[in-house]
Scaffold this motif. Structure first.
Motif, PDB file in Angstrom:
ATOM      1  N   MET A   1       0.833  -1.175   0.000  1.00  0.00           N
ATOM      2  CA  MET A   1       0.000   0.000   0.000  1.00  0.00           C
ATOM      3  C   MET A   1       0.885   1.248   0.000  1.00  0.00           C
ATOM      4  SD  MET A   1      -2.788   0.837   2.810  1.00  0.00           S
ATOM      5  CE  MET A   1      -4.080   1.946   2.610  1.00  0.00           C
ATOM      6  N   SER A   2       0.628   2.148  -0.891  1.00  0.00           N
ATOM      7  CA  SER A   2       1.436   3.349  -1.053  1.00  0.00           C
ATOM      8  C   SER A   2       1.309   4.290   0.142  1.00  0.00           C
ATOM      9  CB  SER A   2       0.999   4.074  -2.324  1.00  0.00           C
ATOM     10  OG  SER A   2       1.668   5.309  -2.437  1.00  0.00           O
ATOM     11  N   LEU A   3       2.389   4.985   0.429  1.00  0.00           N
ATOM     12  CA  LEU A   3       2.394   5.988   1.488  1.00  0.00           C
ATOM     13  C   LEU A   3       2.146   7.393   0.942  1.00  0.00           C
ATOM     14  CD1 LEU A   3       5.446   4.804   3.640  1.00  0.00           C
ATOM     15  CD2 LEU A   3       3.020   4.402   4.051  1.00  0.00           C
ATOM     16  N   ILE A   4       1.982   7.544  -0.359  1.00  0.00           N
ATOM     17  CA  ILE A   4       1.795   8.861  -0.967  1.00  0.00           C
ATOM     18  C   ILE A   4       0.606   9.569  -0.317  1.00  0.00           C
ATOM     19  CG2 ILE A   4       1.237  10.117  -3.104  1.00  0.00           C
ATOM     20  CD1 ILE A   4       4.068   8.965  -3.088  1.00  0.00           C
ATOM     21  N   GLY A   5       0.843  10.801   0.127  1.00  0.00           N
ATOM     22  CA  GLY A   5      -0.190  11.610   0.759  1.00  0.00           C
ATOM     23  C   GLY A   5      -0.413  11.312   2.228  1.00  0.00           C
ATOM     24  N   ARG A   6       0.205  10.268   2.728  1.00  0.00           N
ATOM     25  CA  ARG A   6       0.030   9.903   4.139  1.00  0.00           C
ATOM     26  C   ARG A   6       1.049  10.628   5.016  1.00  0.00           C
ATOM     27  NH1 ARG A   6      -3.052   5.015   4.948  1.00  0.00           N
ATOM     28  NH2 ARG A   6      -3.632   4.198   2.906  1.00  0.00           N
ATOM     29  N   GLU A   7       0.628  10.934   6.213  1.00  0.00           N
ATOM     30  CA  GLU A   7       1.526  11.569   7.174  1.00  0.00           C
ATOM     31  C   GLU A   7       2.453  10.524   7.775  1.00  0.00           C
ATOM     32  OE1 GLU A   7       1.307  14.348  11.188  1.00  0.00           O
ATOM     33  OE2 GLU A   7      -0.503  14.042   9.987  1.00  0.00           O
ATOM     34  N   ILE A   8       3.726  10.884   7.919  1.00  0.00           N
ATOM     35  CA  ILE A   8       4.665   9.942   8.522  1.00  0.00           C
ATOM     36  C   ILE A   8       4.338   9.780   9.999  1.00  0.00           C
ATOM     37  CG2 ILE A   8       6.472  10.422   6.829  1.00  0.00           C
ATOM     38  CD1 ILE A   8       7.910  12.106   8.992  1.00  0.00           C
ATOM     39  N   LYS A   9       4.721   8.630  10.532  1.00  0.00           N
ATOM     40  CA  LYS A   9       4.445   8.329  11.938  1.00  0.00           C
ATOM     41  C   LYS A   9       5.451   9.026  12.843  1.00  0.00           C
ATOM     42  CE  LYS A   9       2.258   3.973  10.923  1.00  0.00           C
ATOM     43  NZ  LYS A   9       2.062   2.586  11.263  1.00  0.00           N
ATOM     44  N   ASP A  10       5.039   9.221  14.095  1.00  0.00           N
ATOM     45  CA  ASP A  10       5.943   9.798  15.087  1.00  0.00           C
ATOM     46  C   ASP A  10       7.150   8.892  15.263  1.00  0.00           C
ATOM     47  OD1 ASP A  10       4.498  12.084  15.716  1.00  0.00           O
ATOM     48  OD2 ASP A  10       3.275  11.042  17.194  1.00  0.00           O
ATOM     49  N   PHE A  11       8.289   9.510  15.517  1.00  0.00           N
ATOM     50  CA  PHE A  11       9.498   8.731  15.788  1.00  0.00           C
ATOM     51  C   PHE A  11      10.460   9.570  16.609  1.00  0.00           C
ATOM     52  CE2 PHE A  11      10.590  11.015  11.914  1.00  0.00           C
ATOM     53  CZ  PHE A  11      11.892  11.428  12.148  1.00  0.00           C
ATOM     54  N   SER A  12      11.355   8.889  17.264  1.00  0.00           N
ATOM     55  CA  SER A  12      12.468   9.512  17.976  1.00  0.00           C
ATOM     56  C   SER A  12      13.624   8.529  17.878  1.00  0.00           C
ATOM     57  CB  SER A  12      12.101   9.765  19.441  1.00  0.00           C
ATOM     58  OG  SER A  12      13.201  10.313  20.133  1.00  0.00           O
ATOM     59  N   VAL A  13      14.685   8.930  17.168  1.00  0.00           N
ATOM     60  CA  VAL A  13      15.838   8.056  16.949  1.00  0.00           C
ATOM     61  C   VAL A  13      17.120   8.836  17.173  1.00  0.00           C
ATOM     62  CG1 VAL A  13      14.624   6.550  15.309  1.00  0.00           C
ATOM     63  CG2 VAL A  13      15.917   8.526  14.454  1.00  0.00           C
ATOM     64  N   GLN A  14      18.212   8.115  17.291  1.00  0.00           N
ATOM     65  CA  GLN A  14      19.525   8.738  17.409  1.00  0.00           C
ATOM     66  C   GLN A  14      20.107   8.971  16.016  1.00  0.00           C
ATOM     67  OE1 GLN A  14      21.177   9.858  20.366  1.00  0.00           O
ATOM     68  NE2 GLN A  14      18.988   9.649  20.813  1.00  0.00           N
ATOM     69  N   ALA A  15      20.918  10.010  15.910  1.00  0.00           N
ATOM     70  CA  ALA A  15      21.574  10.334  14.649  1.00  0.00           C
ATOM     71  C   ALA A  15      23.046  10.603  14.909  1.00  0.00           C
ATOM     72  CB  ALA A  15      20.938  11.564  14.012  1.00  0.00           C
ATOM     73  N   TYR A  16      23.841  10.317  13.892  1.00  0.00           N
ATOM     74  CA  TYR A  16      25.251  10.696  13.917  1.00  0.00           C
ATOM     75  C   TYR A  16      25.439  11.778  12.862  1.00  0.00           C
ATOM     76  CZ  TYR A  16      30.275  10.706  13.543  1.00  0.00           C
ATOM     77  OH  TYR A  16      31.581  11.116  13.527  1.00  0.00           O
ATOM     78  N   GLN A  17      26.033  12.915  13.269  1.00  0.00           N
ATOM     79  CA  GLN A  17      26.276  14.015  12.341  1.00  0.00           C
ATOM     80  C   GLN A  17      27.357  14.912  12.921  1.00  0.00           C
ATOM     81  OE1 GLN A  17      23.010  16.788  11.773  1.00  0.00           O
ATOM     82  NE2 GLN A  17      23.783  17.416   9.779  1.00  0.00           N
ATOM     83  N   ASP A  18      28.295  15.285  12.080  1.00  0.00           N
ATOM     84  CA  ASP A  18      29.354  16.224  12.471  1.00  0.00           C
ATOM     85  C   ASP A  18      30.088  15.794  13.742  1.00  0.00           C
ATOM     86  OD1 ASP A  18      28.759  17.892  10.295  1.00  0.00           O
ATOM     87  OD2 ASP A  18      27.259  19.002  11.450  1.00  0.00           O
ATOM     88  N   GLY A  19      30.379  14.501  13.851  1.00  0.00           N
ATOM     89  CA  GLY A  19      31.137  14.005  14.995  1.00  0.00           C
ATOM     90  C   GLY A  19      30.364  13.929  16.294  1.00  0.00           C
ATOM     91  N   GLN A  20      29.056  14.120  16.229  1.00  0.00           N
ATOM     92  CA  GLN A  20      28.210  14.124  17.420  1.00  0.00           C
ATOM     93  C   GLN A  20      27.030  13.174  17.237  1.00  0.00           C
ATOM     94  OE1 GLN A  20      28.788  16.327  20.108  1.00  0.00           O
ATOM     95  NE2 GLN A  20      30.652  16.961  19.062  1.00  0.00           N
ATOM     96  N   THR A  21      26.449  12.766  18.345  1.00  0.00           N
ATOM     97  CA  THR A  21      25.174  12.059  18.289  1.00  0.00           C
ATOM     98  C   THR A  21      24.111  12.989  18.873  1.00  0.00           C
ATOM     99  OG1 THR A  21      25.496  11.001  20.443  1.00  0.00           O
ATOM    100  CG2 THR A  21      26.213   9.767  18.489  1.00  0.00           C
ATOM    101  N   ARG A  22      22.899  12.831  18.360  1.00  0.00           N
ATOM    102  CA  ARG A  22      21.776  13.632  18.861  1.00  0.00           C
ATOM    103  C   ARG A  22      20.487  12.903  18.544  1.00  0.00           C
ATOM    104  NH1 ARG A  22      19.199  16.929  14.719  1.00  0.00           N
ATOM    105  NH2 ARG A  22      20.358  16.793  12.760  1.00  0.00           N
ATOM    106  N   THR A  23      19.421  13.336  19.177  1.00  0.00           N
ATOM    107  CA  THR A  23      18.099  12.771  18.927  1.00  0.00           C
ATOM    108  C   THR A  23      17.428  13.547  17.804  1.00  0.00           C
ATOM    109  OG1 THR A  23      17.902  12.117  21.245  1.00  0.00           O
ATOM    110  CG2 THR A  23      15.856  12.258  19.979  1.00  0.00           C
TER     111      THR A  23
END
Length: 187
Positions: free
Chosen positions: A1-23
């Protein structure tokens, strides 16, 4: 089933960027265009070519008002190690989202359950959090940043000019179409 036009679900994840981690949360992505770029795993073969291609086009995505979020089911620590070891991935300045709990992969419906990895999915999400472009390719087929940037700009154009549509190979400044009964059979 396509996600086109649907709102993305809530999420909270960790990220790595510029030598740092953040939520990073869904809330952080609202108000701007986003490219969620899923790939199977760090330290693999096709994936670094794709992420490097996106890194080479990052300034163009930012100039278009969009953030790139690469996503795999690896942890932020694996992203850090890959960033430090690979010349290709060392170019990456955009957030590398960690999805070991498969929250995003499930939410975007790209989780390969048996492998515990994400399929190659690319999703362009508008500032309201709705999917406007959905692209999924087989594991061995890499994607092109030029085409994703073109699709982003087309989605932005259509969002701004709702009475016009973008034909194949459309680029900013190219002719668009105004759907009407008079246009039927004329193309």
């Amino acid at each position: 089933m396509s996600l086109i036009g649907r709102e993305i679900k809530d999420f909270s994840v960790q990220a790595y960027q510029d030598g740092q981690t953040r939520t990073v949360t869904k809330e952080d992505t609202l108000g701007a265009w986003s490219l969620f770029f899923f790939y199977p795993a760090d330290f693999t073969f096709v994936c670094p070519t794709e992420l490097e291609d996106l890194a080479d086009h990052y300034d163009e995505f930012k100039a278009a008002g969009a953030e790139i979020y690469s996503v795999s089911c690896d942890t932020e620590f694996v992203h850090k190690a890959w960033h430090e070891e690979s010349k290709s991935i060392a170019k990456v300045r955009y957030p590398m989202l960690a999805d070991p709990a498969h929250v995003l992969a499930r939410g975007f419906k790209v989780l390969m359950r048996d492998a515990g990895q994400a399929q190659r999915g690319a999703f362009i999400v508008d500032p309201e959090g709705r999917v406007q472009v959905e692209m999924i390719t087989a594991s061995g087929i890499g994607r092109n940043a030029d085409e994703l940037l073109r699709l982003l700009k087309a989605a932005q154009f259509v969002a701004k000019h709702g009475d016009q549509v973008c034909p194949a190979r459309w680029r900013p400044g190219s002719a668009t179409l105004k759907p009407s009964l008079d246009l039927v059979g004329q193309l």
